[in-house]
Write an enzyme that holds these catalytic residues in place. Structure first.
Site, PDB file in Angstrom:
ATOM      1  N   LEU A 101       0.767  -1.165  -0.177  1.00 26.42           N
ATOM      2  CA  LEU A 101       0.019  -0.101  -0.062  1.00 26.42           C
ATOM      3  C   LEU A 101       0.934   1.329   0.014  1.00 26.42           C
ATOM      4  O   LEU A 101       2.054   1.314   0.603  1.00 26.42           O
ATOM      5  CB  LEU A 101      -1.086  -0.104   1.275  1.00 26.42           C
ATOM      6  CG  LEU A 101      -1.960  -1.042   1.315  1.00 26.42           C
ATOM      7  CD1 LEU A 101      -2.578  -1.316   2.477  1.00 26.42           C
ATOM      8  CD2 LEU A 101      -3.055  -0.894   0.156  1.00 26.42           C
ATOM      9  N   HIS A 117      -0.531 -10.413  10.580  1.00 30.97           N
ATOM     10  CA  HIS A 117       0.857 -10.892   9.879  1.00 30.97           C
ATOM     11  C   HIS A 117       1.402 -12.281  10.594  1.00 30.97           C
ATOM     12  O   HIS A 117       1.335 -12.317  11.837  1.00 30.97           O
ATOM     13  CB  HIS A 117       2.003 -10.049  10.113  1.00 30.97           C
ATOM     14  CG  HIS A 117       3.326 -10.524   9.450  1.00 30.97           C
ATOM     15  ND1 HIS A 117       3.509 -10.362   8.305  1.00 30.97           N
ATOM     16  CD2 HIS A 117       4.424 -10.883  10.060  1.00 30.97           C
ATOM     17  CE1 HIS A 117       4.606 -10.687   7.847  1.00 30.97           C
ATOM     18  NE2 HIS A 117       5.300 -11.178   9.089  1.00 30.97           N
ATOM     19  N   GLU A 182      -3.964 -17.558  14.408  1.00 30.95           N
ATOM     20  CA  GLU A 182      -4.790 -16.314  13.647  1.00 30.95           C
ATOM     21  C   GLU A 182      -6.262 -16.252  13.840  1.00 30.95           C
ATOM     22  O   GLU A 182      -6.523 -15.067  14.068  1.00 30.95           O
ATOM     23  CB  GLU A 182      -4.276 -16.255  12.386  1.00 30.95           C
ATOM     24  CG  GLU A 182      -2.935 -16.028  11.932  1.00 30.95           C
ATOM     25  CD  GLU A 182      -2.436 -16.062  10.353  1.00 30.95           C
ATOM     26  OE1 GLU A 182      -3.269 -15.266   9.727  1.00 30.95           O
ATOM     27  OE2 GLU A 182      -1.417 -16.872  10.179  1.00 30.95           O
TER      28      GLU A 182
HETATM   29  C1  GRF Z   1      -2.415 -15.300   6.597  1.00 30.96           C
HETATM   30  O1  GRF Z   1      -1.444 -16.380   7.287  1.00 30.96           O
HETATM   31  C2  GRF Z   1      -2.112 -14.037   6.884  1.00 30.96           C
HETATM   32  O2  GRF Z   1      -1.650 -13.971   8.238  1.00 30.96           O
HETATM   33  C3  GRF Z   1      -1.241 -13.536   5.821  1.00 30.96           C
HETATM   34  O3  GRF Z   1      -1.758 -14.533   4.858  1.00 30.96           O
HETATM   35  C4  GRF Z   1      -2.565 -15.548   5.140  1.00 30.96           C
HETATM   36  C5  GRF Z   1      -3.954 -15.268   4.741  1.00 30.96           C
HETATM   37  O4  GRF Z   1      -4.891 -16.576   5.021  1.00 30.96           O
HETATM   38  N1  GRF Z   1      -1.037 -12.163   5.882  1.00 30.96           N
HETATM   39  P1  GRF Z   1      -6.164 -16.294   4.779  1.00 30.96           P
HETATM   40  O5  GRF Z   1      -6.543 -15.763   3.327  1.00 30.96           O
HETATM   41  O6  GRF Z   1      -6.745 -15.275   5.777  1.00 30.96           O
HETATM   42  O7  GRF Z   1      -6.582 -17.795   4.932  1.00 30.96           O
END
Ligand code: GRF
Length: 228
Positions: A101, A117, A182
């Site tokens: 970006l 991340h 995540e």
């Molecule tokens: C995740 O590991 C996120 O941290 C990174 O890219 C991946 C995306 O996975 N930036 P998704 O598209 O949310 O399944």
């Protein structure tokens, strides 16, 4: 308060490029009656992003704005920005959005845009985080949600999750374990931001840090590896 007496929910736009599993975790969290945010838009720069169908199935408008349709980055971002504004978005969540970006876009959404991340930032910004962590032999990997600043994968950290690295891990195996974290971390971080429990403070040394209102007493340190 809305007419129904419920507190108003923050309007969130989620930007993706791929499978959208983090987006789906965010959207699922926003369905809770007591969650302080609602997902009003999913944007993708790729028409083949798997997340688009997931968003539609969850009842969230999904819009494709292909970067290929624009002569330069700025004009692509102006289109993204216009779509976000048109939907009344107040906070942007980047969730696997794979384009850099510009300072212009980041400035438009300063302190109103967060990203996830797959590493414990500031370790391992950029790509191939899991392979790099395995090569270094670290014992804890993880993921970070942070406010977005101009340099890639920098910005004040909202929340992090630590994930153990296991003997024999492959990059894919570690990635799957981190991705599961995540999916827990991002909704939690969005909850903190949307409920107004985060405050960005600038330290005397110029660094920025996020204070969390009502932070609970910490659990014991996570020590890994352990033996039986
Ligand atoms: C995740 O590991 C996120 O941290 C990174 O890219 C991946 C995306 O996975 N930036 P998704 O598209 O949310 O399944």
């Amino acid at each position: 308060m809305t007419t129904a007496g419920q507190p108003r929910k923050l309007r969130v736009g989620i930007i993706i490029s791929g499978g959208g599993s983090n987006m789906a975790a965010l959207v699922a969290a926003t369905k809770r009656a007591d969650f302080p945010a609602e997902a009003v838009l999913v944007l993708s720069n790729r028409a083949d992003a798997g997340g688009l169908a997931k968003a539609t199935a969850a009842g969230v408008p999904a819009v494709v704005i292909s970067h290929k349709g624009f002569p330069d980055r700025e004009r692509f971002e102006m289109a993204l920005h216009a779509e976000l504004v048109r939907h009344g978005v107040e906070l942007v969540c980047l969730a696997g959005f794979m384009r850099l970006l510009t300072p212009w876009f980041i400035g438009q959404w300063k302190n109103r845009m967060i990203n996830i991340h797959p590493s414990l930032l500031p370790a391992y910004p950029g790509l191939h985080t899991h392979a790099r962590a395995l090569r270094d032999g670290v014992k804890l990997a993880g993921c970070t949600v942070h406010f977005v600043r101009e340099e890639m994968d920098t910005g004040p950290v909202v929340a992090q999750a630590a994930v153990p690295v296991l003997a024999g891990d492959t990059p894919d195996g570690l990635a799957a374990r981190v991705l599961a974290a995540e999916h827990r971390l991002y909704p939690h971080a969005l909850d903190l931001v949307a409920s107004g429990r985060t405050r960005i403070v600038t330290r005397e040394d110029g660094g920025e840090q996020v204070e969390i209102l009502g932070e609970a007493a910490p659990p014991a340190a996570m020590i890994w590896p352990r033996t039986a």
